[in-house]
Design a protein around this motif. Structure first.
Motif, mmCIF file in Angstrom:
data_model
loop_
_atom_site.group_PDB
_atom_site.id
_atom_site.type_symbol
_atom_site.label_atom_id
_atom_site.label_comp_id
_atom_site.label_asym_id
_atom_site.label_seq_id
_atom_site.Cartn_x
_atom_site.Cartn_y
_atom_site.Cartn_z
ATOM 1 N N UNK A 108 0.824 -1.212 0.000
ATOM 2 C CA UNK A 108 0.000 0.000 0.000
ATOM 3 C C UNK A 108 0.856 1.260 0.000
ATOM 4 N N UNK A 109 2.029 1.197 0.618
ATOM 5 C CA UNK A 109 2.917 2.359 0.584
ATOM 6 C C UNK A 109 3.414 2.592 -0.833
ATOM 7 N N UNK A 112 -6.963 -15.388 1.050
ATOM 8 C CA UNK A 112 -8.157 -14.571 0.828
ATOM 9 C C UNK A 112 -7.923 -13.577 -0.295
ATOM 10 N N UNK A 113 -8.952 -13.350 -1.085
ATOM 11 C CA UNK A 113 -8.847 -12.373 -2.173
ATOM 12 C C UNK A 113 -8.538 -10.979 -1.645
ATOM 13 N N UNK A 114 -8.971 -10.698 -0.435
ATOM 14 C CA UNK A 114 -8.826 -9.352 0.106
ATOM 15 C C UNK A 114 -7.618 -9.225 1.028
ATOM 16 N N UNK A 115 -6.715 -10.199 0.977
ATOM 17 C CA UNK A 115 -5.513 -10.111 1.805
ATOM 18 C C UNK A 115 -4.396 -9.349 1.106
ATOM 19 N N UNK A 116 -4.587 -8.982 -0.158
ATOM 20 C CA UNK A 116 -3.571 -8.205 -0.866
ATOM 21 C C UNK A 116 -4.234 -6.986 -1.500
ATOM 22 N N UNK A 117 -3.514 -5.881 -1.611
ATOM 23 C CA UNK A 117 -4.135 -4.621 -2.055
ATOM 24 C C UNK A 117 -4.540 -4.617 -3.515
ATOM 25 N N UNK A 118 -4.053 -5.568 -4.322
ATOM 26 C CA UNK A 118 -4.409 -5.562 -5.739
ATOM 27 C C UNK A 118 -5.914 -5.751 -5.944
#
Length: 347
Positions: free
Chosen positions: A72-73, A235-241
């Motif tokens: 995210x940074x 999980x699909x939401x464990x990475x910012x992409x």
């Protein structure tokens, strides 16, 4: 830049639009960046809890929260570059100079790769999870998942991807410009085209760019989901992409809604046929984009055990490019952890 169009009317005058564009100050942007980096450094130097050390994937070190923050940074730095570029255009005097300095600093930070160095610094409980030959273990696991070892992946050069990207951008933007200018010409004549040309070009280029980025972001999110199942990144939401992909989809919907304002504002019995035709074009474009996303999801987003055979064209090239890039990043992380472990034990 879309906010003034939404607040003062999508088809406002050019001077009124430019006067209401607002960009965060460089000081605010740098302050947020400093806070995020401080959090990452604190996480890098802190030992993870015992339940986070369980082995579930061939990664030597799994720190999901820290990895997400670092990603995210990077995204924040890219956003900072975009905001400062807009600031250079729409400000003047000392404020423009501050945006130029912040733009140069952001470009330097993006090139330094200092966050990877922070990520390589691990503590002893994590180093114990390395095991023997972690690189070989990762390569075997990668081959079982994708059907090829990382070293044998096709080398798709970035310029080749950029050519595909700009070709798709030019085609979609040209279609939008042709449809929108044709509609305005039929309804208001040449004077309407001259009056609204800058905003027409801005909306059409934005729509084309977001369309291309939606497809690329969704492919990236699908690849990472397939790459990481079986680990704490499953999980699909464990990475910012994934977050970026859905954010771009919402941006695409917002841009299309802004482009639909014009025929709705000008709708009357005289131009109803043209207005309905243009609204139909926007709907068809959205449906085509949705169909592409569904196809990508079916191909790349499932929990399939057999390796996927690459197709031809952009689908193949971009996914191979992403896979090779991700594998290089993972192997670099493993080598960094091994090197730090050797220095740690020597000390």
């Amino acid at each position: 830049m879309l906010l003034p169009l939404a607040s003062s009317g999508v088809w406002t005058e050019l001077d009124n639009w430019l006067a209401h564009v607002w960009v965060p100050s460089p000081g605010l942007v740098l302050a947020v960046y400093g806070v995020l980096v401080a959090i990452v450094i604190a996480l890098a130097l802190a030992a993870p809890p015992p339940h986070r050390l369980a082995y579930r994937a061939p990664y030597p070190v799994e720190r999901p929260m820290k990895a997400r923050l670092i990603s995210n940074i990077r995204l924040f730095i890219i956003t900072m570059l975009g905001l400062n570029s807009v600031g250079v255009i729409f400000t003047e005097g000392m404020e423009r100079f501050e945006h130029l300095v912040c733009l140069a600093l952001g470009a330097l930070l993006l090139q330094l790769g200092h966050l990877d160095e922070v990520n390589a610094v691990q503590v002893e409980p994590v180093l114990e999870q390395l095991g023997d030959d972690p690189l070989e273990r990762y390569d075997r696991w990668y081959a079982s998942r994708w059907g090829v070892r990382p070293q044998a992946e096709a080398n798709i050069a970035r310029p080749q991807i950029l050519r595909w990207h700009f070709s798709a951008l030019a085609l979609i933007s040209l279609l939008h410009v042709t449809a929108l200018l044709g509609y305005i010409l039929l309804v208001h004549g040449a004077s309407g085209v001259v009056q609204h040309l800058p905003i027409v070009l801005f909306l059409c280029l934005t729509s084309g760019y977001v369309s291309v980025r939606v497809v690329e972001a969704k492919m990236h999110a699908n690849m990472l989901y397939r790459h990481n199942y079986g680990s704490r990144f499953e999980s699909r939401f464990s990475h910012p992409e994934t977050f970026v992909a859905y954010l771009l989809i919402l941006t695409k919907l917002a841009t299309t809604a802004a482009m639909a304002v014009l025929p709705l504002m000008w709708l009357n019995p005289t131009n109803s046929l043209y207005s309905v035709a243009y609204l139909g074009w926007l709907l068809v474009e959205l449906l085509c984009l949705g169909g592409v996303l569904v196809a990508l999801m079916a191909r790349w987003g499932g929990r399939k055990t057999a390796p996927i055979q690459p197709l031809t064209g952009y689908d193949r090239d971009y996914m191979l490019y992403l896979r090779r890039k991700h594998a290089a990043k993972q192997r670099a992380s493993i080598r960094g952890a091994v090197k730090y472990a050797a220095q740690h034990h020597t000390a």
